[in-house]
Enzyme design. Structure first.
Site, short mmCIF file in Angstrom:
data_model
loop_
_atom_site.label_atom_id
_atom_site.label_comp_id
_atom_site.label_asym_id
_atom_site.label_seq_id
_atom_site.Cartn_x
_atom_site.Cartn_y
_atom_site.Cartn_z
N LYS A 100 -21.30 3.32 36.06
CA LYS A 100 -22.08 3.46 34.79
C LYS A 100 -22.41 4.55 33.71
O LYS A 100 -22.30 4.77 32.87
CB LYS A 100 -23.70 2.79 35.70
CG LYS A 100 -24.43 2.56 34.46
CD LYS A 100 -24.12 1.95 32.87
CE LYS A 100 -25.00 1.73 31.69
NZ LYS A 100 -26.85 1.28 32.45
N LYS A 144 -33.12 10.46 30.99
CA LYS A 144 -32.83 10.27 32.43
C LYS A 144 -30.91 10.14 33.29
O LYS A 144 -30.30 10.32 33.81
CB LYS A 144 -32.98 8.87 33.23
CG LYS A 144 -33.05 8.21 34.31
CD LYS A 144 -32.01 7.84 34.67
CE LYS A 144 -32.42 6.47 33.77
NZ LYS A 144 -31.91 5.35 34.33
#
Length: 289
Positions: A170, A238
């Site tokens: 990811k 983030k």
């Protein structure tokens, strides 16, 4: 199947709804009463506490913003490890640090709980349509146990390695997505500054080697400066931190990733954190103002 679903945000709400439509009993838990009401209106159930969502579940799915929230749900005194029974399957579909996923899997195994990390790509549209790409880390037998549920949520479901591997893939996904958004933004600025219709120009790009899912879905909204969030800048910021940390742990240099991380950080610093990550265009425009 009884499914506890923790985290009913932009992505989680649609994913939980698809599970309800597929015939599963879905008990949702979220800090937003409005999101819980939406799930109930679709035929799901609302839990008053986290423990209530976990206690009777065969599967618990977490779809949360960051590592601290996942840690709170798993390790908190009223959380998954406290209320989950042996044999429970925990599918964490959040995007978090790989080391957090490994720690969750290790602690869960001590309690007889099976845990896999299964972050997703595809944005809100993929969550709505049930066409997400799902990259999974964990034991092969646990991944196979999860496929019945995951097939409701995605069309590309790949076991990529042991615990934490899903999160590493990811991270790679997010660096590519961020880079493409930055380049599409620069292409729009170049076309407009050169007096070329950006809609026509990007239509050509979308049909050639430069074509991508981002160009397919977002080129028109970017040209119109419509940045309704499907995935927010502050969450991508983030994620870039996760990528930089993963690169440091692996001992590799990712120079283009560093530039993209700075552009996304700039977007957040300029007050665009709540906008879609395609709002990188606003940063490129400001540089050229």
């Amino acid at each position: 199947m009884n499914i506890g679903f923790i985290g009913l945000g932009i992505m989680g709400a649609h994913m939980a709804a698809n599970l309800v439509r597929a015939g599963h009993t879905v008990v949702g838990y979220d800090v937003s009463e409005q999101q819980l009401d939406r799930l109930v209106a679709l035929g799901g159930k609302a839990a008053g506490t986290l423990g209530e969502a976990v206690a009777q579940a065969h599967v618990v799915i977490t779809m949360l913003p960051d590592s601290p929230q996942v840690e709170e749900v798993v390790f908190g005194g009223a959380g998954l490890l406290e209320y989950g029974s042996a044999g429970l399957l925990h599918i964490d579909m959040s995007t978090i640090r790989p080391e957090t996923s490994r720690r969750v899997a290790q602690a869960a195994a001590v309690k007889g709980i099976r845990a896999i990390d299964a972050p997703v790509s595809g944005g809100e549209r993929g969550a709505i349509d049930g066409t997400l790409s799902i990259m999974i880390g964990g034991r092969a037998e646990d991944v196979e146990s999860a496929r019945e549920v995951l097939r409701v949520l995605g069309t590309t479901i790949v076991h990529v390695g042991p615990s934490g591997a899903g999160q590493t893939v990811k991270a790679a996904n997010q660096l590519v997505v961020g880079g493409i958004y930055g380049l599409v933004a620069e292409a729009i600025v170049l076309l407009e500054a050169s007096g070329v219709d950006p809609a026509a120009g990007l239509d050509v790009l979308a049909g050639g080697l430069a074509g991508s899912r981002i160009l397919e879905l977002k080129r028109h909204s970017m040209i119109k400066r419509e940045f309704t969030p499907g995935f927010r800048i502050d969450l991508h910021d983030k994620d870039m931190g996760i990528i930089i940390a993963a690169a440091r742990e692996a001992g590799v240099a990712l120079p283009l990733t560093g530039v993209v991380a700075q552009l996304i950080a700039a977007a957040k610093a300029q007050g665009h954190g709540s906008l879609d990550h395609s709002a990188l265009l606003k940063v490129i425009e400001r540089i050229n103002a």
